[in-house]
Write a protein that holds these residues in place. Structure first.
Motif, PDB file in Angstrom:
ATOM      1  N   THR A 122      44.663  67.265  48.245  1.00 17.63           N
ATOM      2  CA  THR A 122      45.231  66.465  49.326  1.00 17.63           C
ATOM      3  C   THR A 122      45.452  67.370  50.530  1.00 17.63           C
ATOM      4  O   THR A 122      46.029  68.455  50.380  1.00 17.63           O
ATOM      5  N   LEU A 123      44.999  66.930  51.691  1.00 18.25           N
ATOM      6  CA  LEU A 123      45.280  67.731  52.894  1.00 18.25           C
ATOM      7  C   LEU A 123      46.722  67.426  53.318  1.00 18.25           C
ATOM      8  O   LEU A 123      47.102  66.250  53.410  1.00 18.25           O
ATOM      9  N   PRO A 124      47.533  68.472  53.551  1.00 20.59           N
ATOM     10  CA  PRO A 124      48.979  68.262  53.735  1.00 20.59           C
ATOM     11  C   PRO A 124      49.325  67.755  55.137  1.00 20.59           C
ATOM     12  O   PRO A 124      49.937  68.480  55.927  1.00 20.59           O
ATOM     13  N   ASP A 125      48.907  66.537  55.445  1.00 16.67           N
ATOM     14  CA  ASP A 125      49.218  65.970  56.758  1.00 16.67           C
ATOM     15  C   ASP A 125      49.386  64.451  56.605  1.00 16.67           C
ATOM     16  O   ASP A 125      48.384  63.726  56.469  1.00 16.67           O
ATOM     17  N   PRO A 126      50.649  63.981  56.640  1.00 23.27           N
ATOM     18  CA  PRO A 126      50.869  62.538  56.431  1.00 23.27           C
ATOM     19  C   PRO A 126      50.271  61.689  57.564  1.00 23.27           C
ATOM     20  O   PRO A 126      50.073  60.489  57.396  1.00 23.27           O
ATOM     21  N   ASP A 127      49.976  62.300  58.700  1.00 22.02           N
ATOM     22  CA  ASP A 127      49.441  61.530  59.838  1.00 22.02           C
ATOM     23  C   ASP A 127      47.915  61.489  59.868  1.00 22.02           C
ATOM     24  O   ASP A 127      47.331  60.943  60.808  1.00 22.02           O
ATOM     25  N   LEU A 128      47.295  62.083  58.863  1.00 18.20           N
ATOM     26  CA  LEU A 128      45.829  62.145  58.863  1.00 18.20           C
ATOM     27  C   LEU A 128      45.253  60.776  58.498  1.00 18.20           C
ATOM     28  O   LEU A 128      45.501  60.271  57.416  1.00 18.20           O
ATOM     29  N   ARG A 129      44.553  60.149  59.412  1.00 15.29           N
ATOM     30  CA  ARG A 129      43.890  58.875  59.093  1.00 15.29           C
ATOM     31  C   ARG A 129      42.710  58.623  60.010  1.00 15.29           C
ATOM     32  O   ARG A 129      42.667  59.134  61.139  1.00 15.29           O
ATOM     33  N   PHE A 130      41.743  57.835  59.474  1.00 19.35           N
ATOM     34  CA  PHE A 130      40.532  57.558  60.243  1.00 19.35           C
ATOM     35  C   PHE A 130      40.852  56.592  61.367  1.00 19.35           C
ATOM     36  O   PHE A 130      41.534  55.594  61.181  1.00 19.35           O
ATOM     37  N   ASN A 131      40.352  56.904  62.540  1.00 22.17           N
ATOM     38  CA  ASN A 131      40.566  56.054  63.706  1.00 22.17           C
ATOM     39  C   ASN A 131      39.256  55.312  63.989  1.00 22.17           C
ATOM     40  O   ASN A 131      38.267  55.928  64.397  1.00 22.17           O
ATOM     41  N   GLU A 132      39.264  53.993  63.716  1.00 22.44           N
ATOM     42  CA  GLU A 132      38.040  53.178  63.864  1.00 22.44           C
ATOM     43  C   GLU A 132      37.500  53.248  65.290  1.00 22.44           C
ATOM     44  O   GLU A 132      36.297  53.217  65.513  1.00 22.44           O
ATOM     45  N   GLN A 133      38.438  53.326  66.248  1.00 22.61           N
ATOM     46  CA  GLN A 133      37.991  53.293  67.649  1.00 22.61           C
ATOM     47  C   GLN A 133      37.265  54.571  68.080  1.00 22.61           C
ATOM     48  O   GLN A 133      36.239  54.508  68.752  1.00 22.61           O
ATOM     49  N   THR A 134      37.815  55.711  67.658  1.00 23.96           N
ATOM     50  CA  THR A 134      37.197  56.969  68.094  1.00 23.96           C
ATOM     51  C   THR A 134      36.110  57.430  67.121  1.00 23.96           C
ATOM     52  O   THR A 134      35.259  58.244  67.472  1.00 23.96           O
ATOM     53  N   GLY A 135      36.180  56.931  65.886  1.00 22.55           N
ATOM     54  CA  GLY A 135      35.215  57.387  64.877  1.00 22.55           C
ATOM     55  C   GLY A 135      35.574  58.767  64.334  1.00 22.55           C
ATOM     56  O   GLY A 135      34.754  59.423  63.689  1.00 22.55           O
ATOM     57  N   HIS A 136      36.826  59.203  64.604  1.00 14.82           N
ATOM     58  CA  HIS A 136      37.275  60.525  64.117  1.00 14.82           C
ATOM     59  C   HIS A 136      38.584  60.367  63.340  1.00 14.82           C
ATOM     60  O   HIS A 136      39.245  59.331  63.425  1.00 14.82           O
ATOM     61  N   TYR A 137      38.961  61.442  62.652  1.00 12.67           N
ATOM     62  CA  TYR A 137      40.251  61.434  61.952  1.00 12.67           C
ATOM     63  C   TYR A 137      41.342  61.901  62.908  1.00 12.67           C
ATOM     64  O   TYR A 137      41.224  62.982  63.503  1.00 12.67           O
ATOM     65  N   ASP A 138      42.386  61.075  63.059  1.00 16.62           N
ATOM     66  CA  ASP A 138      43.561  61.534  63.806  1.00 16.62           C
ATOM     67  C   ASP A 138      44.343  62.465  62.891  1.00 16.62           C
ATOM     68  O   ASP A 138      44.377  62.252  61.672  1.00 16.62           O
ATOM     69  N   TYR A 139      44.966  63.466  63.468  1.00 17.67           N
ATOM     70  CA  TYR A 139      45.783  64.370  62.639  1.00 17.67           C
ATOM     71  C   TYR A 139      47.107  64.642  63.334  1.00 17.67           C
ATOM     72  O   TYR A 139      47.250  64.420  64.543  1.00 17.67           O
ATOM     73  N   GLY A 140      48.066  65.139  62.543  1.00 14.14           N
ATOM     74  CA  GLY A 140      49.436  65.313  63.052  1.00 14.14           C
ATOM     75  C   GLY A 140      49.571  66.544  63.946  1.00 14.14           C
ATOM     76  O   GLY A 140      48.681  67.393  64.008  1.00 14.14           O
ATOM     77  N   GLN A 141      50.709  66.609  64.621  1.00 15.29           N
ATOM     78  CA  GLN A 141      51.025  67.749  65.499  1.00 15.29           C
ATOM     79  C   GLN A 141      51.030  69.061  64.713  1.00 15.29           C
ATOM     80  O   GLN A 141      51.542  69.106  63.596  1.00 15.29           O
ATOM     81  N   LEU A 142      50.517  70.091  65.313  1.00 14.13           N
ATOM     82  CA  LEU A 142      50.601  71.420  64.672  1.00 14.13           C
ATOM     83  C   LEU A 142      51.811  72.152  65.239  1.00 14.13           C
ATOM     84  O   LEU A 142      52.269  71.832  66.348  1.00 14.13           O
ATOM     85  N   ASP A 143      52.305  73.123  64.505  1.00 13.95           N
ATOM     86  CA  ASP A 143      53.503  73.845  64.935  1.00 13.95           C
ATOM     87  C   ASP A 143      53.091  74.999  65.867  1.00 13.95           C
ATOM     88  O   ASP A 143      52.894  76.137  65.425  1.00 13.95           O
ATOM     89  N   TRP A 144      52.990  74.684  67.156  1.00  7.92           N
ATOM     90  CA  TRP A 144      52.516  75.697  68.109  1.00  7.92           C
ATOM     91  C   TRP A 144      53.548  76.791  68.348  1.00  7.92           C
ATOM     92  O   TRP A 144      53.208  77.893  68.787  1.00  7.92           O
ATOM     93  N   ASP A 145      54.830  76.522  68.027  1.00  5.80           N
ATOM     94  CA  ASP A 145      55.836  77.597  68.141  1.00  5.80           C
ATOM     95  C   ASP A 145      55.517  78.682  67.120  1.00  5.80           C
ATOM     96  O   ASP A 145      55.590  79.882  67.411  1.00  5.80           O
ATOM     97  N   GLU A 146      55.146  78.225  65.927  1.00  3.45           N
ATOM     98  CA  GLU A 146      54.784  79.199  64.877  1.00  3.45           C
ATOM     99  C   GLU A 146      53.577  80.029  65.332  1.00  3.45           C
ATOM    100  O   GLU A 146      53.555  81.258  65.198  1.00  3.45           O
ATOM    101  N   PHE A 147      52.587  79.352  65.911  1.00  2.00           N
ATOM    102  CA  PHE A 147      51.379  80.045  66.392  1.00  2.00           C
ATOM    103  C   PHE A 147      51.763  81.136  67.395  1.00  2.00           C
ATOM    104  O   PHE A 147      51.315  82.288  67.293  1.00  2.00           O
ATOM    105  N   HIS A 148      52.637  80.792  68.353  1.00  2.00           N
ATOM    106  CA  HIS A 148      52.999  81.781  69.379  1.00  2.00           C
ATOM    107  C   HIS A 148      53.830  82.922  68.796  1.00  2.00           C
ATOM    108  O   HIS A 148      53.717  84.068  69.230  1.00  2.00           O
ATOM    109  N   GLU A 149      54.634  82.605  67.787  1.00  2.00           N
ATOM    110  CA  GLU A 149      55.396  83.662  67.105  1.00  2.00           C
ATOM    111  C   GLU A 149      54.436  84.653  66.438  1.00  2.00           C
ATOM    112  O   GLU A 149      54.606  85.866  66.532  1.00  2.00           O
ATOM    113  N   VAL A 150      53.407  84.118  65.779  1.00  2.00           N
ATOM    114  CA  VAL A 150      52.435  84.982  65.093  1.00  2.00           C
ATOM    115  C   VAL A 150      51.701  85.835  66.129  1.00  2.00           C
ATOM    116  O   VAL A 150      51.518  87.039  65.945  1.00  2.00           O
TER     117      VAL A 150
END
Ligand code: BYC
Length: 313
Positions: free
Chosen positions: A241-269
């Motif tokens: 299971t990919l750990p993202d509760p917001d991951l779902r196929f978007n019929e309109q765009t033809g792509h998978y929508d995904y949840g926000q990433l933790d960009w604070d963590e990215f900048h800390e790293v």
């Protein structure tokens, strides 16, 4: 009025042709390439550490041989890339010094720890998978030595990705404990692998110019989306299971929508405060110091050879 040299450079870019080391290029183009190529080279060199950590604990001789080959490939990738950057006039010593001083960047992903054997699967599947997605378009980068280095790197990355997928597949066909170990590794590596593509387009200061120069071919978000779309069916095949509760196929765009990433963590790293930044650099510095005798011996040998050649001529 652009100079003749500037015109020639602009024509090369407009024709989607290659810029070679002998060609005149704007200073900004040269700097951008050195920044990106050396960052990538450092990533390959530091990227050997999380996996090398498991070579002595691989579960079989076959797995150990495969992992050793993969880590050696990464050393090779680092060396092709340092060579490509050297054609732009930056000495390897200078790039290396910036890495050990902590002033040069390398990929955020390698500042996370490898806690179990399943992490070797998750790194191959997710980290090398993201690397391929990001790097295949770089085979068409306008700077010749970079694009050519990327062709070989991408071939090897595909093998790396498959070996990771196969490790996870075997664990997912194993005991409950093995399945749980595989899922735990995917849980920890998924979001950091999405961050490998860099900040969102709105916060990416370099993308626009790099794309105008045909260095980058797609934006960070476009590549991230391509990666997520590629992962979903592969995760289904694996049974993870990919750990993202917001991951779902978007019929309109033809792509998978995904949840926000933790960009604070990215900048800390990126600021050096990730889980393993200190350890990674300390290890690299020690390896450099431990190798001093090899460099001294090689230099002494080169001096002796030069003297012998002088005497012979
Ligand atoms: N980690 O304006 P942006 C591998 C920096 S795979 C750290 O979007 P750009 C491997 C970025 O450098 C990993 N820093 O930048 C795989 C910039 O800072 P500076 C390596 C990051 O260059 C498996 C600032 O954030 N692959 O080696 O247009 C096993 C703003 O970003 C990251 C490559 O390097 C990050 N994740 O786009 C072993 C591929 N993301 O430089 C090894 C080549 C962003 O201005 N590189 N930053 O101080 C690229 O494609 C691009 O450089 C990036 C960033 C997409 C990474």
């Amino acid at each position: 009025m652009p100079t003749l040299e500037e015109q020639r450079f602009d024509e090369l870019i407009a024709a989607d042709a290659r810029v070679e080391p002998r060609d005149w290029m704007p200073e900004g183009y040269r700097k951008t390439l050195v920044r990106q190529i050396s960052q990538h080279a450092h990533s390959e060199i530091i990227g050997m550490q999380p996996e090398a950590n498991w070579i002595s604990r691989a579960p079989s001789l076959k797995r150990k041989a495969i992992l050793m080959a993969k880590v050696q490939d990464e050393a090779g990738h680092g060396l092709y890339l340092y060579s490509a950057a050297q054609t732009l006039g930056t000495p390897r010593d200078e790039m290396f010094q910036a890495l050990v001083d902590g002033t040069a960047k390398y990929s955020s992903i390698f500042n996370y720890p490898t806690l179990t054997w399943a992490d070797m699967g998750a790194i191959g599947w997710l980290v090398d998978g993201a690397a391929i997605c990001n790097q295949v378009p770089l085979c068409r980068a306008s700077y010749g030595p970079y694009g050519r280095a990327m062709v070989r790197i991408c071939k090897e990355e595909s093998f790396h990705q498959r070996q990771g997928f196969e490790i996870l597949l075997e664990l997912m066909n194993g005991t409950d404990a093995q399945k749980a170990m595989a899922q735990d590794a995917v849980d920890r590596w998924y979001a950091p692998s999405l961050m490998m593509f860099g900040p969102p387009d709105g916060d990416s200061p370099n993308s626009q110019q790099s794309m105008a120069w045909n260095i980058k071919r797609f934006s960070n978000d476009d590549l991230r989306q391509r990666f997520v779309d590629m992962l979903v069916p592969q995760a289904e095949a694996l049974g993870v299971t990919l750990p993202d509760p917001d991951l779902r196929f978007n019929e309109q765009t033809g792509h998978y929508d995904y949840g926000q990433l933790d960009w604070d963590e990215f900048h800390e790293v990126l600021a050096g405060r990730g889980p393993c930044n200190g350890q990674r650099l300390a290890h690299r510095r020690k390896a450099f110091e431990d190798g001093a005798w090899v460099r001294e011996a090689a230099a002494a040998y080169a001096r002796t050879q030069a003297q012998l050649e002088k005497v012979a001529s």
